[in-house]
Design a protein around this motif. Structure first.
Motif, mmCIF file in Angstrom:
data_model
loop_
_atom_site.group_PDB
_atom_site.id
_atom_site.type_symbol
_atom_site.label_atom_id
_atom_site.label_comp_id
_atom_site.label_asym_id
_atom_site.label_seq_id
_atom_site.Cartn_x
_atom_site.Cartn_y
_atom_site.Cartn_z
ATOM 1 N N ASP A 160 -15.666 -13.534 19.886
ATOM 2 C CA ASP A 160 -14.697 -14.631 19.815
ATOM 3 C C ASP A 160 -15.265 -15.897 20.439
ATOM 4 O O ASP A 160 -15.061 -16.999 19.921
ATOM 5 C CB ASP A 160 -13.382 -14.246 20.508
ATOM 6 C CG ASP A 160 -12.574 -13.228 19.711
ATOM 7 O OD1 ASP A 160 -12.900 -13.007 18.517
ATOM 8 O OD2 ASP A 160 -11.633 -12.657 20.287
ATOM 9 N N ARG A 182 -5.712 -5.884 21.944
ATOM 10 C CA ARG A 182 -4.843 -5.513 20.820
ATOM 11 C C ARG A 182 -5.626 -4.871 19.688
ATOM 12 O O ARG A 182 -5.065 -4.125 18.902
ATOM 13 C CB ARG A 182 -4.114 -6.740 20.292
ATOM 14 C CG ARG A 182 -3.078 -7.252 21.225
ATOM 15 C CD ARG A 182 -2.424 -8.482 20.680
ATOM 16 N NE ARG A 182 -1.617 -9.091 21.728
ATOM 17 C CZ ARG A 182 -0.690 -9.971 21.502
ATOM 18 N NH1 ARG A 182 -0.422 -10.354 20.291
ATOM 19 N NH2 ARG A 182 -0.003 -10.478 22.500
ATOM 20 N N ARG A 183 -6.912 -5.170 19.593
ATOM 21 C CA ARG A 183 -7.738 -4.593 18.533
ATOM 22 C C ARG A 183 -8.086 -3.136 18.799
ATOM 23 O O ARG A 183 -8.518 -2.424 17.890
ATOM 24 C CB ARG A 183 -9.028 -5.390 18.372
ATOM 25 C CG ARG A 183 -8.790 -6.783 17.841
ATOM 26 C CD ARG A 183 -10.109 -7.510 17.677
ATOM 27 N NE ARG A 183 -9.884 -8.931 17.542
ATOM 28 C CZ ARG A 183 -10.694 -9.849 18.006
ATOM 29 N NH1 ARG A 183 -11.809 -9.507 18.633
ATOM 30 N NH2 ARG A 183 -10.423 -11.122 17.851
ATOM 31 N N GLN A 197 -6.276 -10.584 23.064
ATOM 32 C CA GLN A 197 -6.575 -10.419 21.640
ATOM 33 C C GLN A 197 -7.536 -9.254 21.417
ATOM 34 O O GLN A 197 -7.356 -8.454 20.498
ATOM 35 C CB GLN A 197 -7.171 -11.706 21.070
ATOM 36 C CG GLN A 197 -6.168 -12.815 20.910
ATOM 37 C CD GLN A 197 -6.811 -14.126 20.482
ATOM 38 O OE1 GLN A 197 -8.019 -14.310 20.620
ATOM 39 N NE2 GLN A 197 -6.002 -15.040 19.965
ATOM 40 N N LYS A 243 -6.050 -14.921 27.223
ATOM 41 C CA LYS A 243 -5.698 -14.835 25.804
ATOM 42 C C LYS A 243 -6.788 -14.097 25.029
ATOM 43 O O LYS A 243 -6.497 -13.245 24.191
ATOM 44 C CB LYS A 243 -5.484 -16.231 25.229
ATOM 45 C CG LYS A 243 -5.093 -16.226 23.777
ATOM 46 C CD LYS A 243 -4.911 -17.635 23.246
ATOM 47 C CE LYS A 243 -4.626 -17.573 21.761
ATOM 48 N NZ LYS A 243 -4.640 -18.878 21.142
ATOM 49 N N GLU A 244 -8.055 -14.421 25.311
ATOM 50 C CA GLU A 244 -9.171 -13.760 24.641
ATOM 51 C C GLU A 244 -9.169 -12.256 24.925
ATOM 52 O O GLU A 244 -9.359 -11.446 24.024
ATOM 53 C CB GLU A 244 -10.501 -14.355 25.097
ATOM 54 C CG GLU A 244 -10.766 -15.750 24.591
ATOM 55 C CD GLU A 244 -11.976 -16.376 25.238
ATOM 56 O OE1 GLU A 244 -12.643 -15.719 26.076
ATOM 57 O OE2 GLU A 244 -12.274 -17.535 24.914
#
Length: 173
Positions: A163, A111-112, A108, A104-105
């Motif tokens: 994160d 996607r950036r 994320q 998940k990290e």
């Protein structure tokens, strides 16, 4: 190349799903990926008679797909805001909590990245192209591909680390 629709259908049957999978990974949106894949397939049909070296079909089709993904990404930026929730394109499998959290990290952080940087990561690390092959598919110099890959991986590392620090700080507050 001579306009045989059955031969083209067979060719696309072999490669179409893979192209769509690459587009989903680059664009991170199933609907945009469908549009980009369709655009690339139409361009493939339209310009196939102009392909000089049939042995280069795969690299050529990646180039058309990358161009279509960039077009869809530009169109998307004009029509929507920057923040939206996306459905993951990965199948849901029972797995350890730590691995899911790490995935998940990374997702994320991925996607950036901008579309050019996601593209180079997908072409090199997902498809397994060399830097030279990715450069050909992207229509950019090899040095640009290497630079984008370096930046993308550096950005991914930094985002995941940031994160993790944020999570630790929130968890101790």
């Amino acid at each position: 190349m001579q306009g045989d629709k059955a031969a083209f259908d067979a060719l696309i049957e072999r490669q179409g799903d893979h192209l769509h999978s690459v587009a989903r990974r680059i664009l991170r949106d199933p609907y945009l990926a469908e549009d980009a894949t369709q655009r690339a397939l139409i361009e493939t049909w339209r310009y196939l008679p102009t392909l000089k070296d049939p042995d280069r079909f795969e690299a050529w089709s990646y180039r058309l797909l990358v161009n279509a993904c960039q077009t869809e990404a530009r169109r998307e930026r004009r029509h929507r805001g920057n923040l939206r929730l996306l459905v993951s394109d990965e199948p849901v499998e029972p797995d350890s909590a730590a691995r899911l959290a790490a995935q998940k990290e990374l997702d994320q952080a991925f996607r950036r990245l901008g579309v050019e940087h996601r593209t180079v990561v997908v072409l090199i690390h997902y498809i397994g192209l060399s830097a030279a092959e990715a450069a050909e598919a992207m229509g950019t110099p090899v040095g640009t591909v290497r630079s984008r890959l370096h930046f993308a991986l550096k950005h991914l590392r930094a985002a995941v680390e940031a994160d993790a620090r944020l999570e630790r700080n929130v968890g101790t507050a």
